[in-house]
Design a protein around this motif. Structure first.
Motif, PDB file in Angstrom:
ATOM      1  N   LEU A  80       8.990   4.662   8.171  1.00 20.36           N
ATOM      2  CA  LEU A  80       8.329   5.932   7.895  1.00 20.36           C
ATOM      3  C   LEU A  80       6.827   5.813   8.103  1.00 20.36           C
ATOM      4  O   LEU A  80       6.243   4.752   7.861  1.00 20.36           O
ATOM      5  CB  LEU A  80       8.582   6.340   6.434  1.00 20.36           C
ATOM      6  CG  LEU A  80       9.988   6.766   6.044  1.00 20.36           C
ATOM      7  CD1 LEU A  80      10.095   6.850   4.530  1.00 20.36           C
ATOM      8  CD2 LEU A  80      10.325   8.112   6.681  1.00 20.36           C
ATOM      9  N   GLU A  81       6.227   6.893   8.546  1.00 20.74           N
ATOM     10  CA  GLU A  81       4.758   6.992   8.547  1.00 20.74           C
ATOM     11  C   GLU A  81       4.377   7.553   7.175  1.00 20.74           C
ATOM     12  O   GLU A  81       4.762   8.677   6.835  1.00 20.74           O
ATOM     13  CB  GLU A  81       4.295   7.943   9.652  1.00 20.74           C
ATOM     14  CG  GLU A  81       4.594   7.463  11.053  1.00 20.74           C
ATOM     15  CD  GLU A  81       3.489   6.565  11.595  1.00 20.74           C
ATOM     16  OE1 GLU A  81       2.340   6.708  11.142  1.00 20.74           O
ATOM     17  OE2 GLU A  81       3.793   5.720  12.460  1.00 20.74           O
ATOM     18  N   ILE A  82       3.665   6.771   6.377  1.00 25.43           N
ATOM     19  CA  ILE A  82       3.312   7.198   5.022  1.00 25.43           C
ATOM     20  C   ILE A  82       1.781   7.226   4.900  1.00 25.43           C
ATOM     21  O   ILE A  82       1.140   6.168   4.981  1.00 25.43           O
ATOM     22  CB  ILE A  82       3.909   6.249   3.965  1.00 25.43           C
ATOM     23  CG1 ILE A  82       5.429   6.166   4.137  1.00 25.43           C
ATOM     24  CG2 ILE A  82       3.565   6.718   2.555  1.00 25.43           C
ATOM     25  CD1 ILE A  82       6.111   5.206   3.187  1.00 25.43           C
ATOM     26  N   PRO A  83       1.183   8.422   4.750  1.00 29.61           N
ATOM     27  CA  PRO A  83      -0.277   8.493   4.631  1.00 29.61           C
ATOM     28  C   PRO A  83      -0.784   7.598   3.500  1.00 29.61           C
ATOM     29  O   PRO A  83      -0.201   7.561   2.413  1.00 29.61           O
ATOM     30  CB  PRO A  83      -0.525   9.971   4.322  1.00 29.61           C
ATOM     31  CG  PRO A  83       0.659  10.689   4.903  1.00 29.61           C
ATOM     32  CD  PRO A  83       1.817   9.755   4.711  1.00 29.61           C
ATOM     33  N   GLY A  84      -1.853   6.854   3.780  1.00 29.01           N
ATOM     34  CA  GLY A  84      -2.441   5.973   2.779  1.00 29.01           C
ATOM     35  C   GLY A  84      -1.826   4.592   2.734  1.00 29.01           C
ATOM     36  O   GLY A  84      -2.218   3.749   1.925  1.00 29.01           O
ATOM     37  N   LEU A 133       8.099  -3.090   3.816  1.00 33.36           N
ATOM     38  CA  LEU A 133       6.857  -3.394   3.102  1.00 33.36           C
ATOM     39  C   LEU A 133       5.707  -2.617   3.725  1.00 33.36           C
ATOM     40  O   LEU A 133       5.573  -2.558   4.954  1.00 33.36           O
ATOM     41  CB  LEU A 133       6.546  -4.889   3.171  1.00 33.36           C
ATOM     42  CG  LEU A 133       7.322  -5.827   2.264  1.00 33.36           C
ATOM     43  CD1 LEU A 133       6.899  -7.265   2.532  1.00 33.36           C
ATOM     44  CD2 LEU A 133       7.092  -5.471   0.799  1.00 33.36           C
ATOM     45  N   TYR A 134       4.876  -2.046   2.851  1.00 31.50           N
ATOM     46  CA  TYR A 134       3.683  -1.314   3.270  1.00 31.50           C
ATOM     47  C   TYR A 134       2.482  -1.833   2.499  1.00 31.50           C
ATOM     48  O   TYR A 134       2.596  -2.204   1.324  1.00 31.50           O
ATOM     49  CB  TYR A 134       3.832   0.179   2.992  1.00 31.50           C
ATOM     50  CG  TYR A 134       4.879   0.879   3.818  1.00 31.50           C
ATOM     51  CD1 TYR A 134       4.532   1.619   4.939  1.00 31.50           C
ATOM     52  CD2 TYR A 134       6.223   0.803   3.469  1.00 31.50           C
ATOM     53  CE1 TYR A 134       5.501   2.256   5.707  1.00 31.50           C
ATOM     54  CE2 TYR A 134       7.197   1.439   4.228  1.00 31.50           C
ATOM     55  CZ  TYR A 134       6.827   2.169   5.345  1.00 31.50           C
ATOM     56  OH  TYR A 134       7.782   2.796   6.104  1.00 31.50           O
ATOM     57  N   ALA A 135       1.326  -1.842   3.156  1.00 35.01           N
ATOM     58  CA  ALA A 135       0.082  -2.209   2.485  1.00 35.01           C
ATOM     59  C   ALA A 135      -0.688  -0.940   2.144  1.00 35.01           C
ATOM     60  O   ALA A 135      -0.876  -0.075   3.009  1.00 35.01           O
ATOM     61  CB  ALA A 135      -0.770  -3.098   3.386  1.00 35.01           C
ATOM     62  N   PRO A 136      -1.122  -0.790   0.869  1.00 39.00           N
ATOM     63  CA  PRO A 136      -1.973   0.357   0.532  1.00 39.00           C
ATOM     64  C   PRO A 136      -3.297   0.276   1.287  1.00 39.00           C
ATOM     65  O   PRO A 136      -3.812  -0.825   1.536  1.00 39.00           O
ATOM     66  CB  PRO A 136      -2.198   0.200  -0.973  1.00 39.00           C
ATOM     67  CG  PRO A 136      -1.180  -0.783  -1.439  1.00 39.00           C
ATOM     68  CD  PRO A 136      -0.883  -1.666  -0.284  1.00 39.00           C
ATOM     69  N   LEU A 137      -3.844   1.442   1.630  1.00 35.57           N
ATOM     70  CA  LEU A 137      -5.139   1.507   2.312  1.00 35.57           C
ATOM     71  C   LEU A 137      -6.193   2.057   1.372  1.00 35.57           C
ATOM     72  O   LEU A 137      -5.944   3.009   0.627  1.00 35.57           O
ATOM     73  CB  LEU A 137      -5.037   2.399   3.555  1.00 35.57           C
ATOM     74  CG  LEU A 137      -4.002   1.979   4.615  1.00 35.57           C
ATOM     75  CD1 LEU A 137      -3.960   3.003   5.741  1.00 35.57           C
ATOM     76  CD2 LEU A 137      -4.317   0.592   5.154  1.00 35.57           C
ATOM     77  N   ALA A 138      -7.366   1.425   1.392  1.00 36.06           N
ATOM     78  CA  ALA A 138      -8.500   1.927   0.617  1.00 36.06           C
ATOM     79  C   ALA A 138      -9.051   3.190   1.277  1.00 36.06           C
ATOM     80  O   ALA A 138      -8.646   3.572   2.382  1.00 36.06           O
ATOM     81  CB  ALA A 138      -9.567   0.847   0.524  1.00 36.06           C
ATOM     82  N   ALA A 139      -9.992   3.844   0.591  1.00 41.28           N
ATOM     83  CA  ALA A 139     -10.552   5.103   1.093  1.00 41.28           C
ATOM     84  C   ALA A 139     -11.177   4.942   2.486  1.00 41.28           C
ATOM     85  O   ALA A 139     -11.173   5.879   3.291  1.00 41.28           O
ATOM     86  CB  ALA A 139     -11.589   5.637   0.110  1.00 41.28           C
ATOM     87  N   ASP A 140     -11.707   3.728   2.769  1.00 44.58           N
ATOM     88  CA  ASP A 140     -12.338   3.511   4.075  1.00 44.58           C
ATOM     89  C   ASP A 140     -11.339   3.042   5.135  1.00 44.58           C
ATOM     90  O   ASP A 140     -11.719   2.672   6.250  1.00 44.58           O
ATOM     91  CB  ASP A 140     -13.476   2.494   3.956  1.00 44.58           C
ATOM     92  CG  ASP A 140     -13.000   1.124   3.490  1.00 44.58           C
ATOM     93  OD1 ASP A 140     -11.786   0.962   3.270  1.00 44.58           O
ATOM     94  OD2 ASP A 140     -13.853   0.215   3.359  1.00 44.58           O
ATOM     95  N   GLY A 141     -10.039   3.048   4.788  1.00 48.60           N
ATOM     96  CA  GLY A 141      -9.015   2.674   5.760  1.00 48.60           C
ATOM     97  C   GLY A 141      -8.685   1.201   5.822  1.00 48.60           C
ATOM     98  O   GLY A 141      -7.799   0.795   6.577  1.00 48.60           O
ATOM     99  N   THR A 142      -9.387   0.383   5.025  1.00 49.43           N
ATOM    100  CA  THR A 142      -9.089  -1.052   5.024  1.00 49.43           C
ATOM    101  C   THR A 142      -7.893  -1.333   4.108  1.00 49.43           C
ATOM    102  O   THR A 142      -7.607  -0.586   3.170  1.00 49.43           O
ATOM    103  CB  THR A 142     -10.300  -1.877   4.553  1.00 49.43           C
ATOM    104  OG1 THR A 142     -10.682  -1.430   3.241  1.00 49.43           O
ATOM    105  CG2 THR A 142     -11.473  -1.706   5.505  1.00 49.43           C
ATOM    106  N   VAL A 143      -7.207  -2.427   4.391  1.00 47.57           N
ATOM    107  CA  VAL A 143      -6.019  -2.799   3.631  1.00 47.57           C
ATOM    108  C   VAL A 143      -6.414  -3.357   2.267  1.00 47.57           C
ATOM    109  O   VAL A 143      -7.341  -4.161   2.154  1.00 47.57           O
ATOM    110  CB  VAL A 143      -5.198  -3.849   4.418  1.00 47.57           C
ATOM    111  CG1 VAL A 143      -4.125  -4.491   3.545  1.00 47.57           C
ATOM    112  CG2 VAL A 143      -4.560  -3.202   5.642  1.00 47.57           C
ATOM    113  N   VAL A 144      -5.713  -2.907   1.214  1.00 47.95           N
ATOM    114  CA  VAL A 144      -5.895  -3.475  -0.121  1.00 47.95           C
ATOM    115  C   VAL A 144      -5.152  -4.819  -0.143  1.00 47.95           C
ATOM    116  O   VAL A 144      -3.922  -4.868   0.000  1.00 47.95           O
ATOM    117  CB  VAL A 144      -5.332  -2.525  -1.203  1.00 47.95           C
ATOM    118  CG1 VAL A 144      -5.450  -3.152  -2.585  1.00 47.95           C
ATOM    119  CG2 VAL A 144      -6.059  -1.180  -1.149  1.00 47.95           C
TER     120      VAL A 144
END
Length: 301
Positions: A5-9, A21-32
């Motif tokens: 799935l394409e999941i925003p964020g 598995l998905y990595a959360p993205l910070a507000a600036d688009g970098t991976v948490v």
């Protein structure tokens, strides 16, 4: 395997046989860096194949049941769950977890003898280097839970049994001993609780990790992935347990049995992908998973 799935964020990181598995993205688009989102799909795997037919609600059942068991086991071992607040598109079948360095061993414990363990016992009298008493048959209860680990093979390849010496070489003696103790303790606790609800847990597979940079040796292990679900364990109805035959079950053995039946027309030795599951097998498998969840937790799905 279906496209993730394409999941925003969130950025897709990896898809296993049944989890994404998905990595959360910070507000600036970098991976948490220290968090992941673990999504349980409705995909079904059997005999090292991902089947083309999904089982409706399977991901939600496994997620809810794992969360319930993590709570029952929290005094034995910490787990990786951080939050159940996830995007609506995966609500109910995903969790936010700590990102861990996973141990490269499938930690398996057996309380009853069946499946691949039975095959190895019949050939050698032992399982993964653990000698067992003579005269055991399919479904026999073992004197105490035994640790029978395997390698963690890539998707499409077979996990192979590991001896205690091989596990110690991979993990170090102290960590290997702790993984063995914890895996057997999780299965023993699971059977204490499940027995009150009319279910026997024949065997189970669990996974452990450590916080990145944590020292090796004793302590610091974290229970990850899933725990004591119909995908990772064999669940048998206690009132129908009868050693010497294949036991009725609440797990994906139902699917395995159909695949190896004349009706499917498929052979494990063929090297070809299994056929689609018929509607009756899909409905029956879903019903077994839901029944296992409801009997164990006492909750309605």
């Amino acid at each position: 395997m279906t496209n993730p799935l394409e999941i925003p964020g969130f950025a897709h990181v990896y898809s296993g046989k049944v989890r994404d598995l998905y990595a959360p993205l910070a507000a600036d688009g970098t991976v948490v860096a220290d968090r992941l989102m673990l999504v349980a799909s409705d995909r079904m795997s059997a005999y090292d194949w991902v089947l083309e037919t999904p089982i409706p609600d399977k991901g939600a059942v496994l997620t809810r049941l794992s969360l319930w068991w993590f709570d029952q086991l929290k005094d034995l071992v910490p787990n990786h769950v951080v939050s159940t607040e996830v995007p609506d598109v995966v609500a109910g079948r995903a969790v936010i977890v700590r990102k861990l360095e996973m141990l490269k061993v499938e930690a398996i414990a057996r309380a009853y003898l069946t499946g691949g363990g039975l095959e190895e016992y019949r050939a050698t009298g032992s399982v993964c280097g653990v000698h067992l008493p003579e005269g055991l048959e399919d479904g026999s209860r073992l004197p105490e839970p035994v640790f029978t680990p395997t390698t963690k093979a890539p998707v499409g390849e077979h996990d192979l049994p590991m001896t205690p010496a091989e596990v110690a070489a991979e993990l170090g003696a102290d960590t290997a001993a702790e993984v063995s103790e914890l895996t057997r303790a999780i299965l023993a606790r699971g059977n204490e609780i499940a027995a009150e609800r009319g279910i026997l847990i024949a065997d189970t597979k669990v996974e452990f990790g450590r916080e990145p940079g944590a020292p090796a040796g004793r302590g610091g292990l974290v229970l990850a992935d899933e725990v004591l679900t119909p995908d990772s364990s064999r669940f048998w109805p206690a009132d129908r347990w009868q050693p010497g035959r294949t036991q009725p079950s609440y797990d994906k053995q139902y699917v395995r049995d159909w695949l190896t039946s004349p009706e499917s027309g498929w052979s494990k030795a063929s090297g070809e992908a299994p056929p689609p599951l018929p509607e009756a097998v899909v409905a029956g498998t879903r019903a077994k998973y839901v029944e296992a969840y409801e009997r164990l937790t006492g909750e309605s799905f």
